[in-house]
Enzyme design. Structure first.
Site, PDB file in Angstrom:
ATOM      1  N   TRP A 185     -23.823 -66.216  59.720  1.00 19.86           N
ATOM      2  CA  TRP A 185     -24.866 -65.775  58.788  1.00 19.86           C
ATOM      3  C   TRP A 185     -25.168 -66.920  57.826  1.00 19.86           C
ATOM      4  CZ3 TRP A 185     -24.711 -65.413  53.362  1.00 19.86           C
ATOM      5  CH2 TRP A 185     -25.941 -64.982  52.794  1.00 19.86           C
ATOM      6  N   ASP A 259     -26.179 -55.620  59.986  1.00 21.28           N
ATOM      7  CA  ASP A 259     -25.599 -55.262  58.692  1.00 21.28           C
ATOM      8  C   ASP A 259     -26.425 -54.102  58.137  1.00 21.28           C
ATOM      9  OD1 ASP A 259     -25.222 -55.187  55.811  1.00 21.28           O
ATOM     10  OD2 ASP A 259     -24.177 -57.093  56.000  1.00 21.28           O
ATOM     11  N   ASP A 296     -24.507 -54.490  49.478  1.00 18.82           N
ATOM     12  CA  ASP A 296     -23.058 -54.552  49.700  1.00 18.82           C
ATOM     13  C   ASP A 296     -22.216 -53.639  48.826  1.00 18.82           C
ATOM     14  OD1 ASP A 296     -22.966 -56.878  51.662  1.00 18.82           O
ATOM     15  OD2 ASP A 296     -24.157 -57.721  50.037  1.00 18.82           O
TER      16      ASP A 296
HETATM   17  C1  LIG Z   1     -19.914 -62.841  52.978  1.00 22.52           C
HETATM   18  C2  LIG Z   1     -20.656 -62.438  54.238  1.00 22.52           C
HETATM   19  O1  LIG Z   1     -20.756 -63.462  55.115  1.00 22.52           O
HETATM   20  C3  LIG Z   1     -22.006 -61.914  53.892  1.00 22.52           C
HETATM   21  O2  LIG Z   1     -21.830 -60.701  53.222  1.00 22.52           O
HETATM   22  C4  LIG Z   1     -22.952 -61.691  55.064  1.00 22.52           C
HETATM   23  O3  LIG Z   1     -22.339 -61.035  56.121  1.00 22.52           O
HETATM   24  C5  LIG Z   1     -24.062 -60.915  54.523  1.00 22.52           C
HETATM   25  O4  LIG Z   1     -24.177 -59.767  54.815  1.00 22.52           O
HETATM   26  C6  LIG Z   1     -24.995 -61.558  53.559  1.00 22.52           C
HETATM   27  O5  LIG Z   1     -25.864 -60.663  52.996  1.00 22.52           O
HETATM   28 MN   LIG Z   2     -23.088 -58.853  56.440  1.00 18.19          MN
END
Ligand SMILES: C[C@H](O)[C@H](O)[C@@H](O)C(=O)CO
Ligand SMILES: [Mn+2]
Length: 425
Positions: A185, A259, A296
């Site tokens: 990512w 995600d 998140d």
């Molecule tokens: C820390 C991770 O790599 C990150 O959360 C990623 O997976 C993501 O979702 C960024 O928005």
């Molecule tokens: Mn993620």
């Protein structure tokens, strides 16, 4: 097991049996599901390589709950504490910035030996490891571009970092006897509307092709690519969009990572699983919870979590899906956040496993949509909690909220003694 818990379990089992649900089979399946627990909830995505760098990449942690881990040993001790409260054997998901080394090493020069402490710990605890190159919180990512950067030198740095990451992942897979999923990512994107949407995507495609040109046995390493709709500072355009990675993964035999927090507010990933897995072998999930601008928050038992679990179970997609978590909340006890997120994910899977799936599918084929709605709704209040309590008890972890007492004791005896750190990003 307490007499009351056992009695409740046996009564619940009878209710499910009336609909032909085999509770023992459901529990056996649940015991086999590994959740990949993201290490970065334990320290607010700080890592150990660049301790003075603040979090970048359009993601943010808010909160300054005391006691976040600041060394690899502290983080492992905290993970041990969380794992003791979670039934089953799982995986831990590392980012490259969590290297366990005293050397001053940059991201493009990382080697498997920098993660020896993690490999030894995972082996000793029967855990698997997953991995992520870290394409943020670094001077070379300061303008928000990495693999799609216009400067070939900067692109090369990040390409080398991703190549190094895949070799580390391969070592994890070989050493631990289970494949490591390496998720790519990167935050690349524009705050405002770009003139040229094409060129950054062409550069990202070429960088990824160069990274994946190095053949690595899929027995040890599985490559995944994660899209995003927008981040803080990349509100108008993200290079690695959903469509970009769908195309990339399908054409290159790579794994899509979905995600749950990376889509439009009313768009859900549960409705995408059957479509993607219709045409690819595997899928990676980042189970998360979007709240307004944030993608998140800690995973709760909400409708979407249940729907994700149902899709995986009803479509028999579990054997082809890697379930990872992705959230970071600095405002609550860091260990409790892990425990809540993992136990909720497991509980949602159990609820899905306890549904009379064949009966419901038959009713649907018969077009009896009244019964379909009635039964699905009634099953929402079937006593899955009694089955869950039994599962926890059998696994030797606390039943119901008893785990919270242990977290509070750990906070008092360990976390509070680490001193107050400022973690507001
Ligand atoms: C820390 C991770 O790599 C990150 O959360 C990623 O997976 C993501 O979702 C960024 O928005
Ligand atoms: Mn993620």
């Amino acid at each position: 097991m307490s007499e009351a818990t056992e009695k409740a379990y046996l009564e619940a089992k009878k209710l499910y049996a009336k609909h032909g649900v085999d509770v023992d089979a459901a529990l056996a399946k649940l015991a086999d599901i590994k959740i990949s627990i993201h290490c970065w909830q334990g320290d607010d995505v700080q890592g150990f390589l660049f301790r003075d760098k603040t979090l970048s990449g359009g993601i943010a942690v808010t909160g300054s709950y005391p006691g976040r881990a600041s060394t690899p040993n502290e983080l492992r001790t905290d993970l041990d504490a969380a794992l003791a409260l979670i039934p089953g054997k799982h995986k831990v998901n590392l980012h490259a910035i969590y290297a366990d080394t005293d050397e001053e090493v940059d991201l493009d020069a990382l080697e498997p030996r920098h993660f020896k402490g993690w490999i030894d710990w995972a082996k000793a605890n029967g855990l698997g490891l997953d991995f992520n190159p870290t394409l943020f919180s670094h001077p070379k990512a300061e303008d928000g571009f990495t693999l799609s950067h216009t400067d070939p030198e900067i692109r090369k740095f990040w390409i080398d970092h991703c190549k190094a990451s895949r070799r580390i992942a391969e070592t994890f897979g070989r050493e631990l006897g289970q494949p490591c999923v390496t998720n790519h990512w990167m935050p690349d994107g524009f705050k405002d509307t770009p003139v040229d949407r094409w060129s950054p995507r062409a550069r990202l495609r070429d960088s990824l092709d160069e990274i994946f040109a190095e053949k690595i046995d899929e027995q040890y390493n599985i490559d995944a690519v994660e899209s995003k709709l927008f981040g803080i500072g990349s509100e108008s355009y993200v290079v690695g969009s959903h469509e970009f990675y769908m195309g990339y993964a399908m054409s290159r035999g790579k794994t899509v990572c979905l995600d749950a927090g990376h889509f439009h507010p009313t768009e859900v990933i549960s409705n995408k699983l059957s479509s993607i897995l219709m045409f690819t072998d595997q899928l990676l999930l980042h189970v998360s919870r979007p709240v307004r601008w944030d993608s998140d928050h800690v995973v709760t038992m909400d409708d979407e979590l249940l729907e994700i679990a149902r899709e995986l179970v009803r479509g028999d997609l579990l054997p082809r899906t890697h379930i990872g978590l992705d959230f970071f909340d600095g405002s609550i006890n860091h260990i409790a956040a892990w425990v809540i997120g993992v136990r909720n994910t497991q509980k949602a899977l159990l609820r899905a496993l306890l549904e009379p799936i064949e009966q419901l599918k038959q009713i649907e084929v018969e077009k009896d949509y009244t019964s379909r709605l009635a039964l699905v709704e009634e099953f929402k209040s079937y006593p899955f909690g009694a089955i869950w309590d039994h599962f926890c008890d059998q696994a030797g972890v606390p039943v119901r909220e008893d785990w919270l007492t242990q977290v509070k004791t750990y906070e008092k005896e360990v976390l509070r003694k680490r001193g107050q750190q400022s973690v507001m990003q």
